[in-house]
Design a protein around this motif. Sequence first.
Motif, PDB file in Angstrom:
ATOM      1  N   LYS A  72       0.839  -1.242  -0.146  1.00  0.00           N
ATOM      2  CA  LYS A  72      -0.063   0.132  -0.023  1.00  0.00           C
ATOM      3  C   LYS A  72       1.064   1.202   0.107  1.00  0.00           C
ATOM      4  O   LYS A  72       1.884   1.239   0.484  1.00  0.00           O
ATOM      5  CB  LYS A  72      -0.781   0.085   1.238  1.00  0.00           C
ATOM      6  CG  LYS A  72      -1.782  -1.092   1.247  1.00  0.00           C
ATOM      7  CD  LYS A  72      -3.158  -0.778   0.468  1.00  0.00           C
ATOM      8  CE  LYS A  72      -4.118  -1.707   0.618  1.00  0.00           C
ATOM      9  NZ  LYS A  72      -5.271  -1.413  -0.252  1.00  0.00           N
ATOM     10  N   LEU A  73       0.322   2.119  -0.592  1.00  0.00           N
ATOM     11  CA  LEU A  73       0.981   3.621  -0.584  1.00  0.00           C
ATOM     12  C   LEU A  73       0.306   4.467   0.478  1.00  0.00           C
ATOM     13  O   LEU A  73      -0.801   4.570   0.412  1.00  0.00           O
ATOM     14  CB  LEU A  73       0.810   4.308  -1.886  1.00  0.00           C
ATOM     15  CG  LEU A  73       1.490   5.464  -2.227  1.00  0.00           C
ATOM     16  CD1 LEU A  73       2.910   5.626  -2.501  1.00  0.00           C
ATOM     17  CD2 LEU A  73       0.776   6.220  -3.461  1.00  0.00           C
ATOM     18  N   THR A  74       1.053   5.209   1.337  1.00  0.00           N
ATOM     19  CA  THR A  74       0.766   5.836   2.326  1.00  0.00           C
ATOM     20  C   THR A  74       0.500   7.456   1.736  1.00  0.00           C
ATOM     21  O   THR A  74       1.697   7.900   1.492  1.00  0.00           O
ATOM     22  CB  THR A  74       1.697   5.904   3.525  1.00  0.00           C
ATOM     23  OG1 THR A  74       1.887   4.581   4.093  1.00  0.00           O
ATOM     24  CG2 THR A  74       0.935   6.654   4.746  1.00  0.00           C
ATOM     25  N   VAL A  75      -0.620   7.898   1.772  1.00  0.00           N
ATOM     26  CA  VAL A  75      -1.096   9.154   1.285  1.00  0.00           C
ATOM     27  C   VAL A  75      -1.315  10.446   2.000  1.00  0.00           C
ATOM     28  O   VAL A  75      -2.089  10.003   3.034  1.00  0.00           O
ATOM     29  CB  VAL A  75      -1.781   9.335   0.141  1.00  0.00           C
ATOM     30  CG1 VAL A  75      -2.211  10.681  -0.332  1.00  0.00           C
ATOM     31  CG2 VAL A  75      -1.605   8.211  -1.190  1.00  0.00           C
ATOM     32  N   ASN A  76      -0.469  11.542   2.178  1.00  0.00           N
ATOM     33  CA  ASN A  76      -0.787  12.757   3.040  1.00  0.00           C
ATOM     34  C   ASN A  76      -1.215  13.830   1.978  1.00  0.00           C
ATOM     35  O   ASN A  76      -0.361  14.014   1.120  1.00  0.00           O
ATOM     36  CB  ASN A  76       0.288  12.966   3.863  1.00  0.00           C
ATOM     37  CG  ASN A  76       0.691  12.106   4.939  1.00  0.00           C
ATOM     38  OD1 ASN A  76       0.047  11.550   5.632  1.00  0.00           O
ATOM     39  ND2 ASN A  76       2.038  11.919   4.786  1.00  0.00           N
ATOM     40  N   PRO A 106       3.046   1.747  -4.807  1.00  0.00           N
ATOM     41  CA  PRO A 106       4.085   1.707  -3.715  1.00  0.00           C
ATOM     42  C   PRO A 106       5.278   1.465  -4.259  1.00  0.00           C
ATOM     43  O   PRO A 106       5.619   0.605  -5.511  1.00  0.00           O
ATOM     44  CB  PRO A 106       3.645   0.695  -2.969  1.00  0.00           C
ATOM     45  CG  PRO A 106       2.175   0.511  -3.428  1.00  0.00           C
ATOM     46  CD  PRO A 106       1.917   1.243  -4.681  1.00  0.00           C
ATOM     47  N   GLY A 107       6.481   1.955  -3.714  1.00  0.00           N
ATOM     48  CA  GLY A 107       7.929   1.695  -4.116  1.00  0.00           C
ATOM     49  C   GLY A 107       8.382   2.517  -5.395  1.00  0.00           C
ATOM     50  O   GLY A 107       9.389   2.423  -6.251  1.00  0.00           O
ATOM     51  N   HIS A 108       7.704   3.885  -5.547  1.00  0.00           N
ATOM     52  CA  HIS A 108       7.942   4.902  -6.551  1.00  0.00           C
ATOM     53  C   HIS A 108       9.273   5.300  -6.205  1.00  0.00           C
ATOM     54  O   HIS A 108       9.709   5.558  -5.100  1.00  0.00           O
ATOM     55  CB  HIS A 108       6.732   5.816  -6.608  1.00  0.00           C
ATOM     56  CG  HIS A 108       6.675   6.590  -7.652  1.00  0.00           C
ATOM     57  ND1 HIS A 108       7.818   7.685  -8.129  1.00  0.00           N
ATOM     58  CD2 HIS A 108       6.290   6.692  -8.952  1.00  0.00           C
ATOM     59  CE1 HIS A 108       7.593   8.126  -9.203  1.00  0.00           C
ATOM     60  NE2 HIS A 108       6.579   7.487  -9.819  1.00  0.00           N
ATOM     61  N   VAL A 109      10.108   5.710  -7.353  1.00  0.00           N
ATOM     62  CA  VAL A 109      11.341   6.326  -6.794  1.00  0.00           C
ATOM     63  C   VAL A 109      11.201   7.760  -6.028  1.00  0.00           C
ATOM     64  O   VAL A 109      10.039   8.368  -6.783  1.00  0.00           O
ATOM     65  CB  VAL A 109      12.275   6.472  -8.170  1.00  0.00           C
ATOM     66  CG1 VAL A 109      12.737   5.172  -8.554  1.00  0.00           C
ATOM     67  CG2 VAL A 109      11.365   7.094  -9.342  1.00  0.00           C
ATOM     68  N   PRO A 110      11.800   8.274  -5.466  1.00  0.00           N
ATOM     69  CA  PRO A 110      11.924   9.383  -4.661  1.00  0.00           C
ATOM     70  C   PRO A 110      11.757  10.730  -5.507  1.00  0.00           C
ATOM     71  O   PRO A 110      12.728  10.605  -6.564  1.00  0.00           O
ATOM     72  CB  PRO A 110      12.799   9.262  -3.744  1.00  0.00           C
ATOM     73  CG  PRO A 110      13.685   8.344  -3.818  1.00  0.00           C
ATOM     74  CD  PRO A 110      12.931   7.302  -4.932  1.00  0.00           C
ATOM     75  N   THR A 111      10.774  11.501  -5.650  1.00  0.00           N
ATOM     76  CA  THR A 111      10.751  12.337  -6.686  1.00  0.00           C
ATOM     77  C   THR A 111      10.023  13.615  -6.268  1.00  0.00           C
ATOM     78  O   THR A 111       8.962  13.538  -5.272  1.00  0.00           O
ATOM     79  CB  THR A 111       9.740  11.853  -7.940  1.00  0.00           C
ATOM     80  OG1 THR A 111      10.340  10.746  -8.274  1.00  0.00           O
ATOM     81  CG2 THR A 111       9.954  12.934  -9.166  1.00  0.00           C
ATOM     82  N   LEU A 139       5.352  15.374  -3.243  1.00  0.00           N
ATOM     83  CA  LEU A 139       6.723  14.798  -2.832  1.00  0.00           C
ATOM     84  C   LEU A 139       6.664  13.258  -2.408  1.00  0.00           C
ATOM     85  O   LEU A 139       5.862  12.825  -1.558  1.00  0.00           O
ATOM     86  CB  LEU A 139       7.093  15.520  -1.478  1.00  0.00           C
ATOM     87  CG  LEU A 139       7.163  17.002  -1.723  1.00  0.00           C
ATOM     88  CD1 LEU A 139       6.540  17.698  -1.087  1.00  0.00           C
ATOM     89  CD2 LEU A 139       8.667  17.554  -1.081  1.00  0.00           C
ATOM     90  N   LEU A 140       7.198  12.451  -3.397  1.00  0.00           N
ATOM     91  CA  LEU A 140       7.270  11.186  -3.277  1.00  0.00           C
ATOM     92  C   LEU A 140       8.558  10.696  -2.626  1.00  0.00           C
ATOM     93  O   LEU A 140       9.525  11.001  -2.922  1.00  0.00           O
ATOM     94  CB  LEU A 140       7.040  10.491  -4.637  1.00  0.00           C
ATOM     95  CG  LEU A 140       5.978  11.165  -5.530  1.00  0.00           C
ATOM     96  CD1 LEU A 140       6.053  10.425  -6.807  1.00  0.00           C
ATOM     97  CD2 LEU A 140       4.791  10.922  -5.062  1.00  0.00           C
TER      98      LEU A 140
END
Lengths: 203, 70
Positions: A72-76, A106-111, A139-140
Motif C-alpha cells: 500500500k501507498l501512504t498518502v498525506n 508503492p515503491g515509486h522512486v523518490p521524486t 513529494l514522493l
Amino acid sequence: MFKQASRLLSRSVAVASSKSATTRAFSTEVPSTLDSTFVESWKKVAPNMDPPQTPSAFMKPRPATPSSIPTKLTVNFVLPYASELSGKEVDMVIIPATTGQMGVLPGHVPTIAELKPGIMSVHEGTDIKKYFLSSGFALLHANSVADIIAVEAVPLDHIDPSQVQKGLAEFQQKLTSATTDLEKAEAQIGVEVHSAINAALSG
Amino acid sequence: MASTAAVPFWRAAGMTYITYSNICANLVRNCLKEPHRAEALTREKVHFSLSKWADGKAQKPVLRSDAPAV
C-alpha cells in the motif's frame, strides 16, 4: 510551562551521545537531535535554560524504507485550510504533474513533482475518489509515502459546468484583447485552468 | 540564477509561482457550485485594520477587507 523541561533535557542528552552530528540524516531516517558538545557548552552559559529544540525533535520520524516494497501507498494530502487525507493507505494515486498524469504506486522512486491544474484520483481497491487540484507539489518519498500539497482541491461534483463555460469564454476573449505580457499570461492561465476543468468534467 | 531551461509562460511574463498558483486557485474557486463557492471565497478573505500615525498618535483605524482579485 516548565513541566516538561526535565524530561526534554534528559532525553536530548541521552539521544545526542549515540549519534554524531557530522552525519546528516535524510528525512526518511530517524532525526538526530542536538550533539552533546553543544548541550554541554549551552549548559555552561545558560544553566537554567533548555537547549533549543528543532522541529524534528518534536515530530514523529518517518518510517524507515523497508527492504521489500509494501503493498500500500501512504498518502498525506494537505490543503492550506484542511488535511484531506492523513496517512491514508491506498493502492495508487494518479497526480497531474506538469509532465503529464503520473501514476504513483508503492515503491515509486523518490521524486518531487510540480502539479498543474488537473485531476487527481485516489484508487483504493475498486473505490476511486477524484479531486480537481489547482496547483501544488507532490513529494514522493522512498518509503512509499506520498505528500501531496495543493492550494485548492475540490471534489469533481462540486464544480458547476456552466461557470466553467462562462469562464472559458471570458478568458478566451481576454486573451485576444490583452495588450501587455502580464495580461496575456493571466488570460492564458485562465484559458488553461478552465480547459483543464472542462477536460476533467468530460473525461 | 541564470537558467537555460525552458521557463513556463507565466514565469516569462514576470509572475512568481505564488502568483500563478493563487490565480489558478481563485479560478477553481469561482467555478464551484453555490454553497461551496461562497464558502471557499469567504475562507480567502482577509481583513486589515489600518491606522495612520500623525504627531505621535494613532489616527482612527480604518477597516479594509480584501477578497483576492479575479
